[in-house]
Design a protein around this motif. Structure first.
Motif, PDB file in Angstrom:
ATOM      1  N   GLU A  53      86.470  18.072 -10.007  1.00 14.92           N
ATOM      2  CA  GLU A  53      85.231  17.300  -9.981  1.00 14.92           C
ATOM      3  C   GLU A  53      84.311  17.772  -8.852  1.00 14.92           C
ATOM      4  OE1 GLU A  53      86.138  13.142  -9.758  1.00 14.92           O
ATOM      5  OE2 GLU A  53      87.812  13.330 -11.176  1.00 14.92           O
ATOM      6  N   ALA A  54      84.898  17.944  -7.679  1.00  9.94           N
ATOM      7  CA  ALA A  54      84.103  18.353  -6.527  1.00  9.94           C
ATOM      8  C   ALA A  54      83.553  19.763  -6.689  1.00  9.94           C
ATOM      9  CB  ALA A  54      84.944  18.251  -5.255  1.00  9.94           C
ATOM     10  N   GLN A  55      84.315  20.629  -7.341  1.00 10.02           N
ATOM     11  CA  GLN A  55      83.868  22.013  -7.533  1.00 10.02           C
ATOM     12  C   GLN A  55      82.785  22.108  -8.602  1.00 10.02           C
ATOM     13  OE1 GLN A  55      85.354  25.238  -6.036  1.00 10.02           O
ATOM     14  NE2 GLN A  55      83.200  25.396  -6.586  1.00 10.02           N
ATOM     15  N   LEU A  56      82.972  21.427  -9.699  1.00  9.38           N
ATOM     16  CA  LEU A  56      82.061  21.546 -10.834  1.00  9.38           C
ATOM     17  C   LEU A  56      80.625  21.174 -10.479  1.00  9.38           C
ATOM     18  CD1 LEU A  56      81.544  21.979 -13.877  1.00  9.38           C
ATOM     19  CD2 LEU A  56      82.237  19.590 -14.232  1.00  9.38           C
ATOM     20  N   VAL A  57      80.446  20.228  -9.576  1.00  7.74           N
ATOM     21  CA  VAL A  57      79.101  19.708  -9.313  1.00  7.74           C
ATOM     22  C   VAL A  57      78.325  20.535  -8.293  1.00  7.74           C
ATOM     23  CG1 VAL A  57      79.833  17.382  -9.904  1.00  7.74           C
ATOM     24  CG2 VAL A  57      79.890  18.104  -7.506  1.00  7.74           C
ATOM     25  N   GLU A  58      78.938  21.562  -7.742  1.00  8.18           N
ATOM     26  CA  GLU A  58      78.301  22.317  -6.655  1.00  8.18           C
ATOM     27  C   GLU A  58      76.896  22.794  -6.986  1.00  8.18           C
ATOM     28  OE1 GLU A  58      78.922  26.433  -4.047  1.00  8.18           O
ATOM     29  OE2 GLU A  58      80.192  26.051  -5.798  1.00  8.18           O
ATOM     30  N   THR A  59      76.734  23.492  -8.093  1.00  9.45           N
ATOM     31  CA  THR A  59      75.453  24.133  -8.389  1.00  9.45           C
ATOM     32  C   THR A  59      74.325  23.115  -8.527  1.00  9.45           C
ATOM     33  OG1 THR A  59      76.553  25.986  -9.476  1.00  9.45           O
ATOM     34  CG2 THR A  59      74.249  25.605 -10.044  1.00  9.45           C
ATOM     35  N   ARG A  60      74.559  22.057  -9.275  1.00 10.44           N
ATOM     36  CA  ARG A  60      73.502  21.066  -9.491  1.00 10.44           C
ATOM     37  C   ARG A  60      73.189  20.309  -8.205  1.00 10.44           C
ATOM     38  NH1 ARG A  60      68.724  19.917 -11.569  1.00 10.44           N
ATOM     39  NH2 ARG A  60      68.586  17.915 -12.646  1.00 10.44           N
ATOM     40  N   LEU A  61      74.205  20.024  -7.380  1.00  9.51           N
ATOM     41  CA  LEU A  61      73.946  19.326  -6.131  1.00  9.51           C
ATOM     42  C   LEU A  61      73.076  20.160  -5.196  1.00  9.51           C
ATOM     43  CD1 LEU A  61      75.971  17.277  -7.185  1.00  9.51           C
ATOM     44  CD2 LEU A  61      77.038  17.244  -4.920  1.00  9.51           C
ATOM     45  N   ILE A  62      73.394  21.440  -5.087  1.00 12.98           N
ATOM     46  CA  ILE A  62      72.558  22.318  -4.268  1.00 12.98           C
ATOM     47  C   ILE A  62      71.148  22.364  -4.835  1.00 12.98           C
ATOM     48  CG2 ILE A  62      72.183  24.698  -3.524  1.00 12.98           C
ATOM     49  CD1 ILE A  62      75.194  25.053  -3.389  1.00 12.98           C
ATOM     50  N   ASN A  63      71.045  22.495  -6.153  1.00  9.63           N
ATOM     51  CA  ASN A  63      69.759  22.574  -6.832  1.00  9.63           C
ATOM     52  C   ASN A  63      68.890  21.362  -6.505  1.00  9.63           C
ATOM     53  OD1 ASN A  63      68.477  21.631  -9.789  1.00  9.63           O
ATOM     54  ND2 ASN A  63      68.028  23.745  -9.219  1.00  9.63           N
ATOM     55  N   LEU A  64      69.463  20.175  -6.548  1.00  8.92           N
ATOM     56  CA  LEU A  64      68.706  18.948  -6.311  1.00  8.92           C
ATOM     57  C   LEU A  64      68.387  18.727  -4.839  1.00  8.92           C
ATOM     58  CD1 LEU A  64      70.605  16.612  -8.798  1.00  8.92           C
ATOM     59  CD2 LEU A  64      68.201  17.275  -8.974  1.00  8.92           C
ATOM     60  N   LEU A  65      69.370  18.923  -3.977  1.00  5.56           N
ATOM     61  CA  LEU A  65      69.167  18.656  -2.555  1.00  5.56           C
ATOM     62  C   LEU A  65      68.271  19.695  -1.903  1.00  5.56           C
ATOM     63  CD1 LEU A  65      72.803  17.647  -1.545  1.00  5.56           C
ATOM     64  CD2 LEU A  65      70.834  16.118  -1.716  1.00  5.56           C
ATOM     65  N   GLN A  66      68.480  20.956  -2.245  1.00  6.72           N
ATOM     66  CA  GLN A  66      67.702  22.013  -1.619  1.00  6.72           C
ATOM     67  C   GLN A  66      66.225  21.868  -1.920  1.00  6.72           C
ATOM     68  OE1 GLN A  66      66.021  26.252  -1.386  1.00  6.72           O
ATOM     69  NE2 GLN A  66      66.101  24.906  -3.156  1.00  6.72           N
ATOM     70  N   PHE A  67      65.876  21.612  -3.175  1.00 12.80           N
ATOM     71  CA  PHE A  67      64.474  21.593  -3.552  1.00 12.80           C
ATOM     72  C   PHE A  67      63.730  20.425  -2.922  1.00 12.80           C
ATOM     73  CE2 PHE A  67      60.984  20.250  -6.350  1.00 12.80           C
ATOM     74  CZ  PHE A  67      60.175  21.366  -6.182  1.00 12.80           C
ATOM     75  N   GLN A  68      64.255  19.225  -3.079  1.00 13.80           N
ATOM     76  CA  GLN A  68      63.520  18.081  -2.537  1.00 13.80           C
ATOM     77  C   GLN A  68      63.484  18.094  -1.013  1.00 13.80           C
ATOM     78  OE1 GLN A  68      63.071  14.174  -4.307  1.00 13.80           O
ATOM     79  NE2 GLN A  68      64.779  14.659  -5.675  1.00 13.80           N
ATOM     80  N   THR A  69      64.566  18.555  -0.381  1.00 12.57           N
ATOM     81  CA  THR A  69      64.562  18.681   1.073  1.00 12.57           C
ATOM     82  C   THR A  69      63.514  19.686   1.524  1.00 12.57           C
ATOM     83  OG1 THR A  69      66.887  18.040   1.295  1.00 12.57           O
ATOM     84  CG2 THR A  69      65.957  19.376   3.067  1.00 12.57           C
ATOM     85  N   LEU A  70      63.402  20.783   0.797  1.00 12.04           N
ATOM     86  CA  LEU A  70      62.416  21.811   1.119  1.00 12.04           C
ATOM     87  C   LEU A  70      60.997  21.249   1.049  1.00 12.04           C
ATOM     88  CD1 LEU A  70      62.281  24.975   1.592  1.00 12.04           C
ATOM     89  CD2 LEU A  70      61.879  25.141  -0.864  1.00 12.04           C
ATOM     90  N   VAL A  71      60.684  20.550  -0.044  1.00  9.32           N
ATOM     91  CA  VAL A  71      59.335  20.012  -0.227  1.00  9.32           C
ATOM     92  C   VAL A  71      59.065  18.876   0.761  1.00  9.32           C
ATOM     93  CG1 VAL A  71      57.777  18.849  -1.829  1.00  9.32           C
ATOM     94  CG2 VAL A  71      59.216  20.733  -2.631  1.00  9.32           C
ATOM     95  N   ALA A  72      60.038  17.984   0.946  1.00  9.25           N
ATOM     96  CA  ALA A  72      59.842  16.874   1.881  1.00  9.25           C
ATOM     97  C   ALA A  72      59.587  17.387   3.293  1.00  9.25           C
ATOM     98  CB  ALA A  72      61.053  15.952   1.859  1.00  9.25           C
ATOM     99  N   SER A  73      60.291  18.440   3.672  1.00  9.16           N
ATOM    100  CA  SER A  73      60.124  18.990   5.015  1.00  9.16           C
ATOM    101  C   SER A  73      58.752  19.625   5.181  1.00  9.16           C
ATOM    102  CB  SER A  73      61.232  20.019   5.294  1.00  9.16           C
ATOM    103  OG  SER A  73      62.512  19.427   5.157  1.00  9.16           O
ATOM    104  N   LYS A  74      58.275  20.300   4.147  1.00  6.89           N
ATOM    105  CA  LYS A  74      56.929  20.876   4.173  1.00  6.89           C
ATOM    106  C   LYS A  74      55.880  19.764   4.194  1.00  6.89           C
ATOM    107  CE  LYS A  74      54.153  24.586   3.286  1.00  6.89           C
ATOM    108  NZ  LYS A  74      54.010  25.735   4.204  1.00  6.89           N
ATOM    109  N   ALA A  75      56.083  18.747   3.376  1.00  3.55           N
ATOM    110  CA  ALA A  75      55.135  17.630   3.313  1.00  3.55           C
ATOM    111  C   ALA A  75      55.069  16.890   4.642  1.00  3.55           C
ATOM    112  CB  ALA A  75      55.520  16.673   2.190  1.00  3.55           C
ATOM    113  N   ALA A  76      56.201  16.752   5.315  1.00  9.87           N
ATOM    114  CA  ALA A  76      56.211  16.076   6.612  1.00  9.87           C
ATOM    115  C   ALA A  76      55.348  16.825   7.616  1.00  9.87           C
ATOM    116  CB  ALA A  76      57.644  15.960   7.128  1.00  9.87           C
TER     117      ALA A  76
END
Length: 450
Positions: free
Chosen positions: A119-142
């Motif tokens: 379970e922990a392994q399977l979700v890696e790609t999507r978790l990175i995909n979701l966290l990386q993008f919004q964190t990137l934009v939120a940090s730029k927006a800040a």
């Protein structure tokens, strides 16, 4: 058929090939993975965590459809017993995370997953995909918010975002980080983000007279309209707006603002402000857009341009100067034993970790990265947000996360608010964590020598 973002097959092939191998070996003990950023992009002094709610949505709905299982069974890569085992796969683990809107720094985990290995392994790609993008934009927006002060900020980036999901999630991330709203209508419906809109140049061009276009649009929205004035001649259009405002005032039809989208925005704003003020339309505000980012906004503000608000799009929604984070989701423990990656330039700190933040009277004073079961001075930043595959609390409200982000940015040391690179914020790696890393190294060295 589910959307791409809902499908478990929106992943890298190696997640499934590893699961097949784990299945064959009978490896099903508890694994601990953590998501963190290795280093800050150049000229970034901090990051803002975002994307957790979408991660939790994904984990709660994790399952293979019959159609997906049929495809896996016939693609020629996986055994039938393995594919059959996926039919009842659900996420049953725990998630510990920093709240969205939290400011964080390199090597600090913002999310930890504790679950059976597959379970922990399977979700890696999507978790990175979701966290990386919004964190990137939120940090730029800040950074844009820090540059703009209290001026109106609106996300204008949907049309050039890299796909529909990116356009939607960037509206969310920018609002979380301090923007006042978005042009994205679906974001307004889904998260109650204030929606802003003006008009396109095509509306002006579709009319024979620019003045007629202004009047018809103002009458369509008598409570307050924003008129785009740079289609032909910006200053001439400003004079037309003054004349129109006078005529419509007796009918209680308001012109709220004018928008400038091209040319030297600061110079045009000064000329337009003078025209509006001289014509008795001092209450009409000036809104600017067009290839803006934190640097352009900072310069316009520093130069004293009389601009009341900014529409910021492409450069923020794509984080054009640094469009990705050097981030990772790595195994830190398996079957109760701490694990550590030692790759050159990519070494990790082992085990389950916590971040303690020390606060002074004037804000953030320093962080300590230590083991999860350690006690340290300060406030722990990671909390349990999911247990047994379900949220432990109702879904967080975006307005609350936005307020948290506002308080976090207000607590930043002043040097970190600069758009230039500042001295690094102090993050201390605690002694017990260093000792664990040394113990893991000794253990792995012993295995390599046998």
């Amino acid at each position: 058929m589910r959307s791409a973002g809902e499908s478990v097959l929106l992943t890298d092939l190696y997640q499934l090939t590893m699961l097949q191998a784990y299945f064959d070996e009978g490896m099903a003990e508890t694994a601990v993975f953590e998501f963190f950023v290795r280093k800050l992009p150049a000229q970034r002094n901090f990051l803002v965590a975002a994307g957790l709610e979408q991660v939790l949505d994904f984990l709660e709905s994790l399952r293979f459809t019959a159609e997906e299982l049929d495809w896996l069974g016939t693609c020629g890569r996986f055994s039938r017993p393995f594919v059959d085992s996926l039919a009842d796969l659900r996420f049953t683990g725990e998630v510990h995370a920093m709240a969205e809107g939290t400011v964080f720094f390199p090597d600090e985990p913002i999310l930890r997953v504790v679950a059976p290995l597959r379970e922990a392994q399977l979700v890696e790609t999507r978790l990175i995909n979701l966290l990386q993008f919004q964190t990137l934009v939120a940090s730029k927006a800040a950074r844009v918010r820090l540059a703009a002060g209290d001026r109106l900020l609106v996300d204008f980036g949907l049309r050039r975002a890299h796909g529909a999901e990116a356009g939607l999630l960037s509206a969310r991330a920018s609002y979380l980080a301090g923007f006042d709203g978005s042009s994205n209508v679906l974001a307004g419906m889904r998260w109650n983000i204030p929606v802003f809109g003006t008009m396109a140049h095509s509306f002006i061009q579709a009319h024979d007279s620019e003045a007629d276009a202004f009047e018809r649009f103002a009458r369509a929205y008598p409570g307050g309209s924003t008129l785009l004035i740079d289609t032909y001649d910006t200053e001439a259009a400003a004079h037309a707006v003054v004349a129109l405002a006078r005529r419509l005032a007796g009918e209680n039809i308001a012109i709220q603002s004018v928008r400038i989208d091209s040319g030297d925005l600061g110079e045009h704003a000064r000329k337009v402000r003078a025209i509006l003020d001289a014509g008795g339309a001092g209450n009409i505000r000036i809104f600017a857009s067009g290839n803006l980012d934190e640097y352009a906004v900072c310069k316009l503000v520093a130069d004293g341009g009389p601009i009341d608000g900014f529409g910021v799009g492409t450069r923020m929604n794509t984080s054009a100067d640094y469009p990705y984070l050097d981030c990772a989701y790595k195994l830190q423990e398996y079957a109760g034993i701490a694990r550590r990656k030692r790759s050159e330039g990519k070494a990790t700190w082992p085990g389950r970790k916590q971040v303690f933040r020390r606060l002074a009277a004037d804000g953030m004073a320093g962080d300590t990265l230590t083991l999860d079961d350690a006690c340290d001075a300060g406030v722990p930043l990671l909390a349990t947000v999911m247990r047994d595959g379900r949220r432990v609390a109702p879904q967080a409200q975006l307005a609350d996360l936005r307020e948290l982000a506002r308080r976090q940015l207000a607590a930043l040391p002043p040097a970190l608010c600069s758009l230039d690179t500042a001295p690094a914020y102090p993050v201390t790696v605690a002694g017990p964590l260093r000792e664990l890393a040394e113990a893991v190294d000794r253990r792995t060295a012993a295995f390599r020598s046998t």
